[in-house]
Design an enzyme around this catalytic site. Structure first.
Site, PDB file in Angstrom:
ATOM      1  N   LYS A   1      22.000  82.230  55.674  1.00 41.64           N
ATOM      2  CA  LYS A   1      23.329  82.645  55.206  1.00 41.64           C
ATOM      3  C   LYS A   1      23.296  84.110  54.779  1.00 41.64           C
ATOM      4  O   LYS A   1      22.220  84.661  54.523  1.00 41.64           O
ATOM      5  CB  LYS A   1      23.749  81.771  54.023  1.00 41.64           C
ATOM      6  CG  LYS A   1      22.787  81.858  52.844  1.00 41.64           C
ATOM      7  CD  LYS A   1      23.100  80.822  51.765  1.00 41.64           C
ATOM      8  CE  LYS A   1      22.097  80.917  50.635  1.00 41.64           C
ATOM      9  NZ  LYS A   1      22.340  79.906  49.592  1.00 41.64           N
TER      10      LYS A   1
ATOM     11  N   ARG B   1      28.850  72.835  40.921  1.00 34.45           N
ATOM     12  CA  ARG B   1      29.388  73.813  41.847  1.00 34.45           C
ATOM     13  C   ARG B   1      30.080  73.095  43.002  1.00 34.45           C
ATOM     14  O   ARG B   1      31.166  72.567  42.838  1.00 34.45           O
ATOM     15  CB  ARG B   1      28.220  74.712  42.297  1.00 34.45           C
ATOM     16  CG  ARG B   1      28.586  76.076  42.735  1.00 34.45           C
ATOM     17  CD  ARG B   1      27.352  76.912  43.057  1.00 34.45           C
ATOM     18  NE  ARG B   1      26.558  76.382  44.176  1.00 34.45           N
ATOM     19  CZ  ARG B   1      25.658  77.087  44.848  1.00 34.45           C
ATOM     20  NH1 ARG B   1      25.400  78.333  44.521  1.00 34.45           N
ATOM     21  NH2 ARG B   1      24.989  76.550  45.837  1.00 34.45           N
TER      22      ARG B   1
ATOM     23  N   TYR C   1      28.106 114.074  41.745  1.00 34.59           N
ATOM     24  CA  TYR C   1      29.399 113.748  41.141  1.00 34.59           C
ATOM     25  C   TYR C   1      29.265 113.566  39.636  1.00 34.59           C
ATOM     26  O   TYR C   1      28.322 112.918  39.162  1.00 34.59           O
ATOM     27  CB  TYR C   1      29.949 112.448  41.720  1.00 34.59           C
ATOM     28  CG  TYR C   1      30.504 112.561  43.117  1.00 34.59           C
ATOM     29  CD1 TYR C   1      31.558 113.425  43.412  1.00 34.59           C
ATOM     30  CD2 TYR C   1      29.988 111.769  44.135  1.00 34.59           C
ATOM     31  CE1 TYR C   1      32.073 113.499  44.697  1.00 34.59           C
ATOM     32  CE2 TYR C   1      30.497 111.841  45.425  1.00 34.59           C
ATOM     33  CZ  TYR C   1      31.543 112.706  45.699  1.00 34.59           C
ATOM     34  OH  TYR C   1      32.041 112.771  46.970  1.00 34.59           O
TER      35      TYR C   1
ATOM     36  N   MET D   1      28.363 107.586  48.041  1.00 30.28           N
ATOM     37  CA  MET D   1      28.550 106.609  49.119  1.00 30.28           C
ATOM     38  C   MET D   1      27.488 106.752  50.212  1.00 30.28           C
ATOM     39  O   MET D   1      26.982 105.779  50.745  1.00 30.28           O
ATOM     40  CB  MET D   1      29.949 106.763  49.721  1.00 30.28           C
ATOM     41  CG  MET D   1      30.292 105.665  50.720  1.00 30.28           C
ATOM     42  SD  MET D   1      31.904 105.884  51.459  1.00 30.28           S
ATOM     43  CE  MET D   1      32.987 105.497  50.110  1.00 30.28           C
TER      44      MET D   1
HETATM   45  C1  LIG Z   1      21.127  79.495  49.178  1.00 29.14           C
HETATM   46  C2  LIG Z   1      20.839  78.068  48.991  1.00 29.14           C
HETATM   47  C3  LIG Z   1      19.519  77.592  49.079  1.00 29.14           C
HETATM   48  C4  LIG Z   1      18.319  78.504  49.205  1.00 29.14           C
HETATM   49  O1  LIG Z   1      17.992  79.001  47.942  1.00 29.14           O
HETATM   50  P1  LIG Z   1      16.731  79.961  47.732  1.00 29.14           P
HETATM   51  O2  LIG Z   1      16.612  80.064  46.266  1.00 29.14           O
HETATM   52  O3  LIG Z   1      17.064  81.271  48.374  1.00 29.14           O
HETATM   53  O4  LIG Z   1      15.564  79.304  48.383  1.00 29.14           O
HETATM   54  C5  LIG Z   1      19.320  76.214  49.028  1.00 29.14           C
HETATM   55  N1  LIG Z   1      20.368  75.368  48.883  1.00 29.14           N
HETATM   56  C6  LIG Z   1      21.643  75.791  48.764  1.00 29.14           C
HETATM   57  C7  LIG Z   1      22.725  74.803  48.586  1.00 29.14           C
HETATM   58  C8  LIG Z   1      21.915  77.154  48.809  1.00 29.14           C
HETATM   59  O5  LIG Z   1      23.179  77.563  48.678  1.00 29.14           O
END
Ligand SMILES: *Cc1c(COP(=O)(O)O)cnc(C)c1O
Length: 409
Positions: free
Chosen positions: A50, A149, A282, A330
């Protein structure tokens, strides 16, 4: 052009000499990390790719892991990321951990993505899309055992199990949970409680006649501190895969031998000496107190070098640590290289990574911003070319390349 010998400093410079800033991605290390983690886990690994593979490049990383180790699973956060993987030729199982939004269910079905269901309301929509296409969709239910969550509450979980019976085109493929604080030894009881709640939910589903194939709990911190209890039969790993979870692991256990995959570099584009009393950048936030050699490098917050690094962060030049002076803007950042004897135009400034014996880890870089290494690499923007290094002898900026023959399975 450079007078300090960068070759001797181990500045590998996998980039084209024409690049002025780049992130180097060491695929040999990615491979070592993956293999070590797979052995340590003793179960299949879901490679979390991701957020552009935590900044390492979604498609090159996934393609590499599919081709070289035939990665068991890929994990993404969004439907869009899953679609991008399929369009790039990824054929291994993919789980969309954030599920889909209404309207995206046809893409889940069409691209054969496994999905979570953050709310019972997604069930009928997905069932209808799958039924229309005459396909079956693999569903992984996330149980909220304490993170609060995306997972289903106990009520929602019971409701989804009940309603799944009326969804012949949805297959309950997995039951998962996510740890809130597996990296904190003082929360170990909380994590054990999460594991117990998950086990109870698995029993509940089995008692109702379901036979989910995958039971998964652990992220990097969970793998580090809670094996074997949290192994299930699949683990979801991101940080440790990229060798950057050092600040997100329990200090109660020895650090794993995983190695950082990404390093961040830029060349000195401009070099000048200014007198004492010269304001820089800046806001004139830095004023020199001595005759100062100022190096300007083409990395800024437009690349993901956060502005909070202004007057705080550091880089390596000719194997020495030098301070960032003035505001990070930037596109450019200034370094005080007065104490670097042989500094020259074109020298490499390393913001994350090593030069010789000196290193700035992603964890150290992130600590300057009060953050963690995962955020530091993930924040690198599309403007930073990623250069993939599979073996010492070959490289190809931006492109995919084959692993050394010895790395093939
Ligand atoms: C991102 C994520 C992981 C991986 O977590 P790491 O700490 O990077 O290994 C695992 N499970 C879920 C649901 C995640 O969102």
């Amino acid at each position: 052009m450079s007078s300090c010998n960068e070759g001797e400093l181990g500045i590998t410079d996998a980039s084209s000499p024409h690049l002025s800033a780049w992130a180097e991605i060491d695929l040999a290390r990615l491979l070592q990390n993956y293999r070590w983690l797979r052995r340590r886990a003793g179960v299949p690994v879901m490679a979390m790719v991701k957020a552009n593979a935590y900044g390492h490049g979604l498609l090159p990383v996934a393609t590499f892991l599919q081709d070289v180790v035939r990665a068991d699973w890929f994990g993404v956060a969004t439907t869009e990321e899953g679609v991008a993987l399929r369009r790039a030729g990824i054929t291994r199982p993919i789980l969309v951990l954030g599920g889909f939004w209404f309207g995206q269910e046809a893409a889940i079905v069409h691209y054969d993505l496994a999905t979570t269901l953050p709310d019972p309301d997604y069930l009928p929509v997905l069932e209808q899309a799958a039924s229309q296409a005459g396909r079956t969709v693999a569903v992984h239910l996330e149980i909220d055992t304490g993170i609060g969550r995306l997972g289903l509450s106990p009520d929602q979980f019971a409701a989804v199990l009940e309603r799944l019976k009326a969804c012949p085109h949805l297959r309950l493929d997995g039951l998962m949970t996510h740890f809130a604080s597996a990296d904190l030894p003082e929360h170990a009881d909380f994590t054990r409680d999460q594991i117990r709640r998950h086990t109870r939910a698995v029993h509940q589903a089995r008692a109702a006649g379901w036979t989910p194939r995958y039971i998964h709990l652990a992220n990097s911190a969970g793998l580090h501190a809670f094996l074997p209890e949290a192994a299930g039969n699949l683990v979801r790993l991101g940080g440790l895969l990229y060798g950057i979870a050092g600040d997100a692991l329990s200090p109660a256990f020895p650090p794993p031998p995983t190695q950082p995959v990404l390093s961040l570099h830029a060349r000195i584009l401009g070099l000048k000496t200014v007198p004492p009393g010269t304001p820089l950048g800046y806001g004139c936030t830095f004023v020199t107190r001595r005759p100062t050699r100022v190096a300007t490098v083409p990395l800024g917050y437009g690349d993901g070098l956060h502005r909070i690094q202004s007057n705080r962060g550091q880089a390596l030049v000719c194997g020495r640590k030098v301070p960032i002076i003035g505001r990070v803007s930037m596109d450019v950042t200034m370094l005080d290289v007065t104490d670097v004897p042989d500094v020259a135009l074109g020298n490499v400034a390393t913001f994350i990574g090593s030069q010789g014996e000196t290193t700035i880890t992603a964890e150290e870089y992130a600590a300057v911003m009060g953050s963690i290494a995962l955020e530091a690499t993930t924040a690198l923007t599309a403007r930073v070319p990623r250069c993939y290094r599979a073996a010492a002898m070959s490289s190809a900026p931006g492109g995919r390349e084959d692993a050394p023959a010895s790395a093939r399975e």
